[in-house]
Scaffold this motif. Structure first.
Motif, mmCIF file in Angstrom:
data_model
loop_
_atom_site.group_PDB
_atom_site.id
_atom_site.type_symbol
_atom_site.label_atom_id
_atom_site.label_comp_id
_atom_site.label_asym_id
_atom_site.label_seq_id
_atom_site.Cartn_x
_atom_site.Cartn_y
_atom_site.Cartn_z
ATOM 1 N N ALA A 4 0.846 -1.203 0.000
ATOM 2 C CA ALA A 4 0.000 0.000 0.000
ATOM 3 C C ALA A 4 0.875 1.244 0.000
ATOM 4 N N LYS A 5 0.303 2.348 -0.504
ATOM 5 C CA LYS A 5 1.025 3.617 -0.509
ATOM 6 C C LYS A 5 0.041 4.766 -0.365
ATOM 7 N N MET A 6 0.557 5.894 0.105
ATOM 8 C CA MET A 6 -0.252 7.104 0.224
ATOM 9 C C MET A 6 -0.348 7.769 -1.140
ATOM 10 N N VAL A 7 -1.548 8.226 -1.489
ATOM 11 C CA VAL A 7 -1.793 8.925 -2.752
ATOM 12 C C VAL A 7 -2.733 10.093 -2.477
ATOM 13 N N LYS A 8 -2.970 10.903 -3.485
ATOM 14 C CA LYS A 8 -3.982 11.966 -3.419
ATOM 15 C C LYS A 8 -5.158 11.521 -4.284
ATOM 16 N N ASN A 9 -6.379 11.721 -3.793
ATOM 17 C CA ASN A 9 -7.544 11.365 -4.600
ATOM 18 C C ASN A 9 -7.874 12.513 -5.563
ATOM 19 N N GLY A 10 -8.960 12.411 -6.270
ATOM 20 C CA GLY A 10 -9.348 13.416 -7.254
ATOM 21 C C GLY A 10 -9.630 14.790 -6.671
ATOM 22 N N PHE A 11 -9.812 14.866 -5.361
ATOM 23 C CA PHE A 11 -10.070 16.142 -4.686
ATOM 24 C C PHE A 11 -8.820 16.642 -3.964
ATOM 25 N N ASP A 12 -7.665 16.068 -4.292
ATOM 26 C CA ASP A 12 -6.367 16.422 -3.699
ATOM 27 C C ASP A 12 -6.336 16.164 -2.194
ATOM 28 N N GLN A 13 -7.047 15.123 -1.758
ATOM 29 C CA GLN A 13 -7.053 14.734 -0.355
ATOM 30 C C GLN A 13 -6.270 13.434 -0.200
ATOM 31 N N ALA A 60 -5.244 9.687 0.681
ATOM 32 C CA ALA A 60 -5.917 8.402 0.602
ATOM 33 C C ALA A 60 -4.839 7.322 0.578
ATOM 34 N N VAL A 61 -5.252 6.091 0.806
ATOM 35 C CA VAL A 61 -4.346 4.949 0.719
ATOM 36 C C VAL A 61 -4.746 4.137 -0.501
ATOM 37 N N GLU A 62 -3.757 3.797 -1.336
ATOM 38 C CA GLU A 62 -3.995 2.885 -2.451
ATOM 39 C C GLU A 62 -3.417 1.533 -2.052
ATOM 40 N N ALA A 102 -2.454 -2.557 -2.547
ATOM 41 C CA ALA A 102 -1.736 -3.284 -3.592
ATOM 42 C C ALA A 102 -2.683 -3.780 -4.689
ATOM 43 N N ASN A 103 -3.961 -4.029 -4.347
ATOM 44 C CA ASN A 103 -4.932 -4.507 -5.332
ATOM 45 C C ASN A 103 -5.568 -3.365 -6.138
ATOM 46 N N GLY A 104 -5.132 -2.110 -5.884
ATOM 47 C CA GLY A 104 -5.637 -0.963 -6.625
ATOM 48 C C GLY A 104 -6.783 -0.229 -5.972
ATOM 49 N N CYS A 105 -7.333 -0.760 -4.891
ATOM 50 C CA CYS A 105 -8.443 -0.107 -4.190
ATOM 51 C C CYS A 105 -7.953 1.190 -3.544
ATOM 52 N N ILE A 106 -8.691 2.270 -3.759
ATOM 53 C CA ILE A 106 -8.398 3.558 -3.133
ATOM 54 C C ILE A 106 -9.261 3.682 -1.880
ATOM 55 N N CYS A 107 -8.618 3.915 -0.742
ATOM 56 C CA CYS A 107 -9.309 4.050 0.547
ATOM 57 C C CYS A 107 -9.165 5.495 1.024
ATOM 58 N N PRO A 108 -10.162 6.343 0.767
ATOM 59 C CA PRO A 108 -10.031 7.760 1.120
ATOM 60 C C PRO A 108 -10.276 8.060 2.589
ATOM 61 N N ASP A 109 -10.946 7.174 3.290
ATOM 62 C CA ASP A 109 -11.345 7.465 4.663
ATOM 63 C C ASP A 109 -10.493 6.712 5.673
ATOM 64 N N LEU A 110 -10.026 7.426 6.672
ATOM 65 C CA LEU A 110 -9.377 6.814 7.830
ATOM 66 C C LEU A 110 -10.439 6.767 8.912
#
Length: 91
Positions: free
Chosen positions: A38-47, A49-51, A53-61
């Motif tokens: 997993a890695k930290m990324v920015k979502n479409g709203f520049d917030q 999120a965690v991506e 390894a399977n590609g799922c984006i998890c925006p909420d902690l």
């Protein structure tokens, strides 16, 4: 990775978030370990999120409480049934 444990946030005892949501002194910085791949990324709203390894984006902690203790987690929404992934605190 660093997250924040906020105290007495909106009437709750503790709540985890990507950023401190209160004034200094009302939160602690907490180091957690992301799931493998997993890695930290920015979502479409520049917030943040965690991506996973399977590609799922998890925006909420999120925060789960068990026996008076708060635990940070994210949710993997791939597949038929969502799966909670708890983030391990590093001591």
């Amino acid at each position: 990775m660093k997250i924040y444990k906020n105290y007495n946030y909106q009437g709750l005892k503790e709540m985890f978030s990507w950023h401190p949501v209160q004034e200094s002194g009302l939160y602690d910085e907490v180091e957690v370990e992301l799931p493998e791949g997993a890695k930290m990324v920015k979502n479409g709203f520049d917030q943040d999120a965690v991506e996973l390894a399977n590609g799922c984006i998890c925006p909420d902690l999120l925060t789960m409480r068990r026996r008076g203790i708060a635990y940070p987690y994210i949710v993997d929404t791939t597949g038929d049934k969502p799966r909670n992934i708890f983030l391990k605190e590093m001591k």
